[in-house]
Design a protein around this motif. Structure first.
Motif: not given
Length: 540
Positions: A112-120, A122-128, A157-165, A178-179
């Motif tokens: 995802f990171a290498e693909a850039g754009g929209y997929l990049a 989503r990296v934070a979502d994958l980590d979550d 650092r940022d809030l994942a969607p599941a954190d905010t629900a 932070e970002i």
């Protein structure tokens, strides 16, 4: 002396309290030998299924339609068959379930990171998702928002969607990340909940937990170690003012609510919304292997129309693609989804999807007393607008409009209003495409500030076209929820503002403080400013 940190204020208000951070992700234990690969695969699949089920439960009970939409998209990622296959292969290669899941997500993360754009993005979502699956396997609580039992300021650092629900606004006084940028998930959630918020604030994670901080969501300033714990509450003017949106001298600016389903209508009623300015229909299509039937669509649309009897409901046709990929559309492989087949462009490939939706909207409208208007997302040309208006009228619907999300449409607003009945400006995407700045890229957050004079100039073009033709021009992007910006938008010729219901009281009160002539003067000052910070400063 207190230390100051600086970020971007994305939701007005001032609050102070002890700072707490999002709980840390679970640490991987040492690898364990696997004696029964099949059983270990089952264990890993059960953990992923548990994550999917948890996210779907959170989506079902999320009060905000946007949060529910993002949660369902994240659940789809956790249930992806390619991911499951990658986990199985690693277990069969000798890895235990936690390490197999970590490795599989790591591979997808790199891709995802290498693909850039929209997929990049989503990296934070994958980590979550990885953290949640590992927590299930280790029998640990899932990562999430602290629950200390007292009010606090949440930093991340940022809030994942599941954190905010499940975030409780009675406990969380303010948000600092932070970002992120003005259109990040954190910013959108803060406005929906009415929480002071600052994003793109370097250094906030270096502040020791329980330190008292003061957050100013207007200026973007975070003061470390200042004052005593308090939360600024709405003044009497904001709390008590109801009725239609208008300036102090009676110029009308219709105040509408953004909704995703009928469950959002009570909040709109409570905030005295004059109607719905954005009914997002894509929520019905998410996580579907096939599009919802005509009958399903009629039922879902009709529920909102009946709840809004006698009031305007602006319903947006399917806004798919880019950050809202839908499985049944098979849109994989686009080199840059944000510039690809999204919004109305889906009808180029699948015209029946639009036809069915318009038929369902028309059928639902006939069984209600709502004033139903229909608009299309991602319109770029006069031809697209003309063809969409014809399709809307052919379905038996009287009001057709288009969203202004790309500069090409804004520049031809007058021509578009020659063939449609209204315009609705989506400031989030219009900012993104005007400044060639991905709205999820925190490093470019300053370019996505809705106070940017270039963005305001495009809004002014649309407002002038509306005045010239006598047709409505609304704003339904996140800029509509900014109380300080509301008088400027009114002065630019915007005739309606649509936002999260929680933002309505503040915007209503802000408009009521100015005459229409004062709004126009503020708009001129903002347009003449050299940059967003200057525009905000000269108006405030």
């Amino acid at each position: 002396m207190p230390e100051n940190l600086a970020g971007i204020g994305v939701c007005a208000g001032v609050a102070a309290g002890p700072l707490l951070r999002i709980a840390a992700a679970p640490a991987l234990p040492p690898p364990l030998p696997v004696t029964d690969a099949a059983a270990e695969v089952d264990r890993a699949y059960a953990a992923l299924a548990g994550v999917v089920a948890d996210l779907e439960r959170r989506a079902d009970r999320a009060a905000e339609a946007t949060a529910a939409e993002v949660l369902r998209a994240e659940a789809m990622m956790a249930g992806d068959e390619e991911l499951r296959e990658a986990v199985r292969e690693r277990i069969e290669g000798g890895a235990d379930a936690p390490h197999a899941i970590d490795a599989a997500f790591g591979t997808f993360r790199e891709m995802f990171a290498e693909a850039g754009g929209y997929l990049a993005e989503r990296v934070a979502d994958l980590d979550d998702l990885r953290d949640r699956a590992v927590a299930v396997l280790l029998g640990l609580p899932m990562p999430g928002v602290p629950q200390p039992g007292h009010p606090y300021v949440l930093a991340a650092r940022d809030l994942a969607p599941a954190d905010t629900a499940d975030l409780d606004p009675s406990q969380v006084l303010a948000l600092v990340t932070e970002i992120g940028g003005p259109t990040s998930h954190t910013a959108i959630l803060a406005r929906a909940l009415g929480l002071p918020a600052v994003v793109a604030c370097p250094g906030v994670l270096g502040v020791a937990e329980h330190t008292l901080v003061q957050v100013d969501g207007t200026t973007g300033r975070v003061v470390i170690g200042a004052g005593s714990t308090f939360r600024k509450v709405a003044d009497a003017e904001v709390a008590e003012l109801t009725g239609p949106g208008r300036t102090s001298d009676g110029h009308a600016v219709k105040l509408l609510a953004n909704v995703g389903s009928a469950k959002n209508v009570p909040a709109a009623d409570e905030a005295h919304a004059e109607g719905v300015g954005l009914f997002r229909t894509e929520l019905l299509f998410l996580d579907r292997a096939s599009e919802p039937s005509r009958k399903e669509q009629i039922a879902a649309y009709g529920e909102v129309f009946r709840a809004m009897a006698g009031r305007r409901v602006v319903i947006r046709t399917l806004d798919a693609g880019a950050d809202k990929p839908l499985p049944f559309l098979n849109q994989q492989g686009e080199p840059n989804p944000a510039l690809g087949v999204r919004g109305l462009r889906v009808a180029r490939q699948r015209p029946r999807v639009l036809t069915t939706q318009l038929e369902a909207i028309a059928a639902a409208a006939r069984d209600s007393d709502a004033d139903v208007w229909v608009m299309a997302p991602m319109v770029s040309t006069l031809t697209e607008a003309t063809e969409f208006a014809a399709a809307v009228h052919e379905a038996g619907l009287p009001r057709a409009g288009v969203m202004i999300e790309v500069p090409a449409a804004a520049l031809r607003a007058g021509d578009l209003l020659g063939v449609v009945d209204f315009l609705s400006i989506g400031t989030n995407d219009l900012s993104q495409y005007t400044f060639a700045a991905d709205r999820m890229c925190g490093e470019l957050a300053d370019l996505l500030d809705p106070w940017q004079p270039a963005l305001l100039r495009l809004i002014a073009i649309c407002g002038a076209a509306g005045r010239d033709t006598g047709k409505p021009v609304g704003v339904c992007g996140e800029a509509a929820a900014d109380p300080q910006l509301a008088p400027v938008l009114a002065g630019l010729g915007v005739s309606s503002l649509s936002m999260s219901p929680r933002a309505l009281p503040g915007v209503r009160a802000s408009l009521a403080r100015y005459s229409y002539d004062e709004c126009r003067r503020l708009a001129e000052l903002a347009l003449a400013a050299p940059d967003a910070a200057s525009a905000r400063k000269v108006v405030l």
